[in-house]
Design a protein around this motif. Structure first.
Motif, PDB file in Angstrom:
ATOM      1  N   LEU A  97     -21.395 -21.318   4.096  1.00 55.95           N
ATOM      2  CA  LEU A  97     -20.192 -21.724   3.347  1.00 55.95           C
ATOM      3  C   LEU A  97     -18.907 -21.287   4.047  1.00 55.95           C
ATOM      4  O   LEU A  97     -17.828 -21.761   3.731  1.00 55.95           O
ATOM      5  CB  LEU A  97     -20.206 -21.120   1.931  1.00 55.95           C
ATOM      6  N   GLY A  98     -19.016 -20.306   4.962  1.00 50.18           N
ATOM      7  CA  GLY A  98     -17.822 -19.923   5.720  1.00 50.18           C
ATOM      8  C   GLY A  98     -17.511 -18.435   5.729  1.00 50.18           C
ATOM      9  O   GLY A  98     -16.453 -18.029   6.225  1.00 50.18           O
ATOM     10  N   ALA A  99     -18.413 -17.608   5.177  1.00 50.36           N
ATOM     11  CA  ALA A  99     -18.152 -16.164   5.174  1.00 50.36           C
ATOM     12  C   ALA A  99     -18.024 -15.648   6.606  1.00 50.36           C
ATOM     13  O   ALA A  99     -18.729 -16.108   7.513  1.00 50.36           O
ATOM     14  CB  ALA A  99     -19.293 -15.427   4.469  1.00 50.36           C
ATOM     15  N   ALA A 100     -17.127 -14.681   6.815  1.00 47.95           N
ATOM     16  CA  ALA A 100     -16.962 -14.092   8.145  1.00 47.95           C
ATOM     17  C   ALA A 100     -18.260 -13.403   8.560  1.00 47.95           C
ATOM     18  O   ALA A 100     -18.645 -13.406   9.732  1.00 47.95           O
ATOM     19  CB  ALA A 100     -15.811 -13.085   8.132  1.00 47.95           C
ATOM     20  N   ARG A 101     -18.956 -12.803   7.565  1.00 49.59           N
ATOM     21  CA  ARG A 101     -20.205 -12.084   7.795  1.00 49.59           C
ATOM     22  C   ARG A 101     -20.798 -11.813   6.426  1.00 49.59           C
ATOM     23  O   ARG A 101     -20.044 -11.616   5.460  1.00 49.59           O
ATOM     24  CB  ARG A 101     -19.872 -10.754   8.491  1.00 49.59           C
ATOM     25  N   VAL A 102     -22.109 -11.807   6.314  1.00 46.37           N
ATOM     26  CA  VAL A 102     -22.754 -11.455   5.039  1.00 46.37           C
ATOM     27  C   VAL A 102     -23.785 -10.377   5.318  1.00 46.37           C
ATOM     28  O   VAL A 102     -24.697 -10.571   6.122  1.00 46.37           O
ATOM     29  CB  VAL A 102     -23.445 -12.672   4.374  1.00 46.37           C
ATOM     30  N   LEU A 103     -23.613  -9.227   4.678  1.00 43.81           N
ATOM     31  CA  LEU A 103     -24.553  -8.118   4.839  1.00 43.81           C
ATOM     32  C   LEU A 103     -25.179  -7.819   3.481  1.00 43.81           C
ATOM     33  O   LEU A 103     -24.500  -7.884   2.456  1.00 43.81           O
ATOM     34  CB  LEU A 103     -23.830  -6.857   5.322  1.00 43.81           C
ATOM     35  N   SER A 104     -26.453  -7.478   3.485  1.00 43.50           N
ATOM     36  CA  SER A 104     -27.119  -7.096   2.242  1.00 43.50           C
ATOM     37  C   SER A 104     -28.053  -5.935   2.549  1.00 43.50           C
ATOM     38  O   SER A 104     -28.935  -6.055   3.400  1.00 43.50           O
ATOM     39  CB  SER A 104     -27.895  -8.293   1.697  1.00 43.50           C
ATOM     40  N   GLU A 105     -27.823  -4.829   1.859  1.00 40.10           N
ATOM     41  CA  GLU A 105     -28.598  -3.599   2.103  1.00 40.10           C
ATOM     42  C   GLU A 105     -28.771  -2.858   0.800  1.00 40.10           C
ATOM     43  O   GLU A 105     -28.009  -3.065  -0.135  1.00 40.10           O
ATOM     44  CB  GLU A 105     -27.809  -2.675   3.037  1.00 40.10           C
ATOM     45  N   ARG A 106     -29.724  -1.929   0.786  1.00 38.99           N
ATOM     46  CA  ARG A 106     -29.923  -1.136  -0.422  1.00 38.99           C
ATOM     47  C   ARG A 106     -28.836  -0.072  -0.606  1.00 38.99           C
ATOM     48  O   ARG A 106     -28.485   0.283  -1.721  1.00 38.99           O
ATOM     49  CB  ARG A 106     -31.272  -0.418  -0.349  1.00 38.99           C
ATOM     50  N   ASP A 107     -28.304   0.433   0.501  1.00 43.60           N
ATOM     51  CA  ASP A 107     -27.475   1.639   0.455  1.00 43.60           C
ATOM     52  C   ASP A 107     -26.008   1.346   0.085  1.00 43.60           C
ATOM     53  O   ASP A 107     -25.265   0.778   0.887  1.00 43.60           O
ATOM     54  CB  ASP A 107     -27.546   2.308   1.835  1.00 43.60           C
ATOM     55  N   PRO A 108     -25.564   1.742  -1.110  1.00 41.37           N
ATOM     56  CA  PRO A 108     -24.184   1.456  -1.518  1.00 41.37           C
ATOM     57  C   PRO A 108     -23.144   2.079  -0.582  1.00 41.37           C
ATOM     58  O   PRO A 108     -22.126   1.443  -0.283  1.00 41.37           O
ATOM     59  CB  PRO A 108     -24.066   2.072  -2.917  1.00 41.37           C
ATOM     60  N   THR A 109     -23.409   3.291  -0.082  1.00 39.55           N
ATOM     61  CA  THR A 109     -22.414   3.949   0.775  1.00 39.55           C
ATOM     62  C   THR A 109     -22.174   3.129   2.040  1.00 39.55           C
ATOM     63  O   THR A 109     -21.022   2.912   2.449  1.00 39.55           O
ATOM     64  CB  THR A 109     -22.885   5.377   1.140  1.00 39.55           C
ATOM     65  N   ALA A 110     -23.260   2.645   2.646  1.00 35.75           N
ATOM     66  CA  ALA A 110     -23.122   1.841   3.875  1.00 35.75           C
ATOM     67  C   ALA A 110     -22.332   0.563   3.588  1.00 35.75           C
ATOM     68  O   ALA A 110     -21.517   0.126   4.417  1.00 35.75           O
ATOM     69  CB  ALA A 110     -24.503   1.502   4.426  1.00 35.75           C
ATOM     70  N   MET A 111     -22.562  -0.042   2.423  1.00 33.31           N
ATOM     71  CA  MET A 111     -21.920  -1.327   2.123  1.00 33.31           C
ATOM     72  C   MET A 111     -20.455  -1.160   1.680  1.00 33.31           C
ATOM     73  O   MET A 111     -19.634  -2.055   1.868  1.00 33.31           O
ATOM     74  CB  MET A 111     -22.715  -2.072   1.034  1.00 33.31           C
ATOM     75  N   VAL A 112     -20.125  -0.012   1.108  1.00 30.69           N
ATOM     76  CA  VAL A 112     -18.742   0.200   0.640  1.00 30.69           C
ATOM     77  C   VAL A 112     -17.848   0.732   1.765  1.00 30.69           C
ATOM     78  O   VAL A 112     -16.617   0.572   1.711  1.00 30.69           O
ATOM     79  CB  VAL A 112     -18.725   1.142  -0.599  1.00 30.69           C
ATOM     80  N   ARG A 113     -18.460   1.291   2.807  1.00 28.25           N
ATOM     81  CA  ARG A 113     -17.644   1.900   3.873  1.00 28.25           C
ATOM     82  C   ARG A 113     -16.624   0.888   4.423  1.00 28.25           C
ATOM     83  O   ARG A 113     -16.981  -0.184   4.893  1.00 28.25           O
ATOM     84  CB  ARG A 113     -18.550   2.423   4.995  1.00 28.25           C
ATOM     85  N   GLY A 114     -15.356   1.208   4.282  1.00 29.20           N
ATOM     86  CA  GLY A 114     -14.291   0.350   4.817  1.00 29.20           C
ATOM     87  C   GLY A 114     -13.968  -0.874   3.972  1.00 29.20           C
ATOM     88  O   GLY A 114     -13.110  -1.685   4.357  1.00 29.20           O
ATOM     89  N   ALA A 115     -14.619  -1.027   2.825  1.00 27.86           N
ATOM     90  CA  ALA A 115     -14.392  -2.232   1.999  1.00 27.86           C
ATOM     91  C   ALA A 115     -12.980  -2.250   1.408  1.00 27.86           C
ATOM     92  O   ALA A 115     -12.428  -1.196   1.075  1.00 27.86           O
ATOM     93  CB  ALA A 115     -15.426  -2.299   0.879  1.00 27.86           C
ATOM     94  N   HIS A 116     -12.432  -3.461   1.268  1.00 30.43           N
ATOM     95  CA  HIS A 116     -11.107  -3.601   0.644  1.00 30.43           C
ATOM     96  C   HIS A 116     -11.207  -3.768  -0.867  1.00 30.43           C
ATOM     97  O   HIS A 116     -10.308  -3.357  -1.600  1.00 30.43           O
ATOM     98  CB  HIS A 116     -10.377  -4.804   1.252  1.00 30.43           C
ATOM     99  N   ALA A 117     -12.274  -4.411  -1.330  1.00 35.00           N
ATOM    100  CA  ALA A 117     -12.474  -4.576  -2.775  1.00 35.00           C
ATOM    101  C   ALA A 117     -13.917  -4.241  -3.101  1.00 35.00           C
ATOM    102  O   ALA A 117     -14.835  -4.703  -2.413  1.00 35.00           O
ATOM    103  CB  ALA A 117     -12.166  -6.013  -3.195  1.00 35.00           C
ATOM    104  N   VAL A 118     -14.111  -3.441  -4.132  1.00 32.18           N
ATOM    105  CA  VAL A 118     -15.455  -3.064  -4.580  1.00 32.18           C
ATOM    106  C   VAL A 118     -15.641  -3.631  -5.981  1.00 32.18           C
ATOM    107  O   VAL A 118     -14.887  -3.286  -6.901  1.00 32.18           O
ATOM    108  CB  VAL A 118     -15.640  -1.530  -4.596  1.00 32.18           C
ATOM    109  N   HIS A 119     -16.622  -4.525  -6.116  1.00 32.29           N
ATOM    110  CA  HIS A 119     -16.900  -5.175  -7.412  1.00 32.29           C
ATOM    111  C   HIS A 119     -18.235  -4.688  -7.954  1.00 32.29           C
ATOM    112  O   HIS A 119     -19.182  -4.502  -7.190  1.00 32.29           O
ATOM    113  CB  HIS A 119     -17.034  -6.690  -7.242  1.00 32.29           C
ATOM    114  N   THR A 120     -18.308  -4.584  -9.265  1.00 30.89           N
ATOM    115  CA  THR A 120     -19.613  -4.412  -9.906  1.00 30.89           C
ATOM    116  C   THR A 120     -19.597  -5.107 -11.259  1.00 30.89           C
ATOM    117  O   THR A 120     -18.593  -5.691 -11.665  1.00 30.89           O
ATOM    118  CB  THR A 120     -20.003  -2.924 -10.020  1.00 30.89           C
ATOM    119  N   ASP A 121     -20.731  -5.056 -11.950  1.00 33.20           N
ATOM    120  CA  ASP A 121     -20.864  -5.689 -13.270  1.00 33.20           C
ATOM    121  C   ASP A 121     -21.953  -4.931 -14.011  1.00 33.20           C
ATOM    122  O   ASP A 121     -22.665  -4.099 -13.417  1.00 33.20           O
ATOM    123  CB  ASP A 121     -21.230  -7.179 -13.076  1.00 33.20           C
TER     124      ASP A 121
END
Ligand code: CP
Ligand code: NVA
Length: 300
Positions: free
Chosen positions: A193-217
């Protein structure tokens, strides 16, 4: 061809940009395209934001919203979804529905000669994603290559947010427990669809590192209540707290579609703290709804 919004991907990228542009315009500039028209709002599930934002958006566009609870209309119990649709399109310029099964809005759209809007299904929540983009673009300007991280359940809200951010070229990251994240085909779809990059991992710390927006539900979406004990166990390590936010970008913001369950998917310190944008995000639901309805009414 009648246009619908069942998923964000019903919009091309330039149309998504146009909807956001319409949402940012003053109400008066839209010239009441729904004057003397009705818009049906059918709810099989509870709502605060979606009902109020859609009702007010219809009013701002000059129309009249008609709210009905699912049990009153009885989609597929009192009468088939197709009959509901064929009758409602005789009264209303648009029909919007919040349903348990996504297939219901698909079936309604298949027989509809007026736009059908998905106000949340088990698959997607496109109106929420439109509002999320309004909130984030106000903060960041462009979404291009911004890092957007989703923590928790890859649910209806996550899927629509992923599609919306992918269309605008963001980097998407998902931190989800095994079995609750996007599968490889879904990662590939979002990339295409056009994402610059898509990463999917179990570890929240690795995925949040450097993030500009953190979403949850919420860990337990409407309709999953019987599973709540198991889900609370599965997601126990996925609470967004101050230390997790601390590994994000220095000015990272926290977002949540609400309703939120403090102490589960997010701590009170984060959701009620200075990085949280959840109230502005909730208010953006009305502007997003107005932009979308104006687009479907033909405003350009
Ligand atoms: N975010 C959202 O859709 O809220 P409601 O369920 O209150 O409409
Ligand atoms: N994922 C949640 C969103 C509520 C607005 C649900 O479907 O219940």
């Amino acid at each position: 061809m009648t246009r619908h919004l069942l998923d964000i991907t019903d919009l091309e990228r330039d149309e998504l940009e146009l909807v956001l542009d319409l949402a940012r315009r003053p109400v008066e500039a839209l010239n009441q395209p729904l004057a003397a028209s009705g818009v049906a709002l059918l709810f099989e599930k509870p709502s605060n934001r979606t009902r109020h934002s859609m009702e007010m958006a219809v009013v701002q566009l000059g129309g009249h919203p008609v709210y009905t609870r699912g049990e009153e209309v009885g989609i597929d119990s009192r009468e088939p979804a197709e009959d509901v649709m064929r009758i409602m399109e005789g009264y209303h310029a648009m029909v919007a529905a919040r349903v348990f099964s996504h297939s219901v809005v698909v079936r309604m759209a298949a027989v509809a000669s007026v736009p059908v809007v998905n106000m949340l299904s088990d698959r997607s929540h496109p109106l929420q994603a439109l509002a999320d983009l309004l909130t984030m673009t106000r903060e960041f300007g462009s979404m291009h290559e911004r890092v957007v991280t989703w923590v928790g359940d890859y649910n209806n809200v996550a899927r629509s947010l992923g599609e919306a951010c992918a269309l605008l070229g963001s980097e998407l990251r998902f931190a989800c427990p095994d079995g609750y994240g996007p599968d490889p085909a879904e990662v590939e779809r979002l990339t295409a669809l056009g994402a610059a990059r898509v990463l999917s991992e179990r570890d929240p710390t690795a995925m949040v590192r450097g993030a500009h927006a953190v979403h949850t539900d919420t860990w337990v979406s409407m309709g999953q209540e019987s599973d709540s004990e198991k889900r609370r166990r599965v997601f126990a390590d996925y609470t967004v707290d101050a230390s997790l936010m601390g590994v994000g970008a220095a000015d990272a913001i926290f977002m949540h579609c609400l309703p939120a369950y403090r102490g589960y998917e997010v701590t009170a310190e984060v959701i009620d703290g200075p990085r949280s944008r959840v109230i502005a995000q909730g208010h953006d639901r009305m502007h997003a709804a107005r932009g979308l309805l104006a687009f479907l009414a033909g405003v350009r």
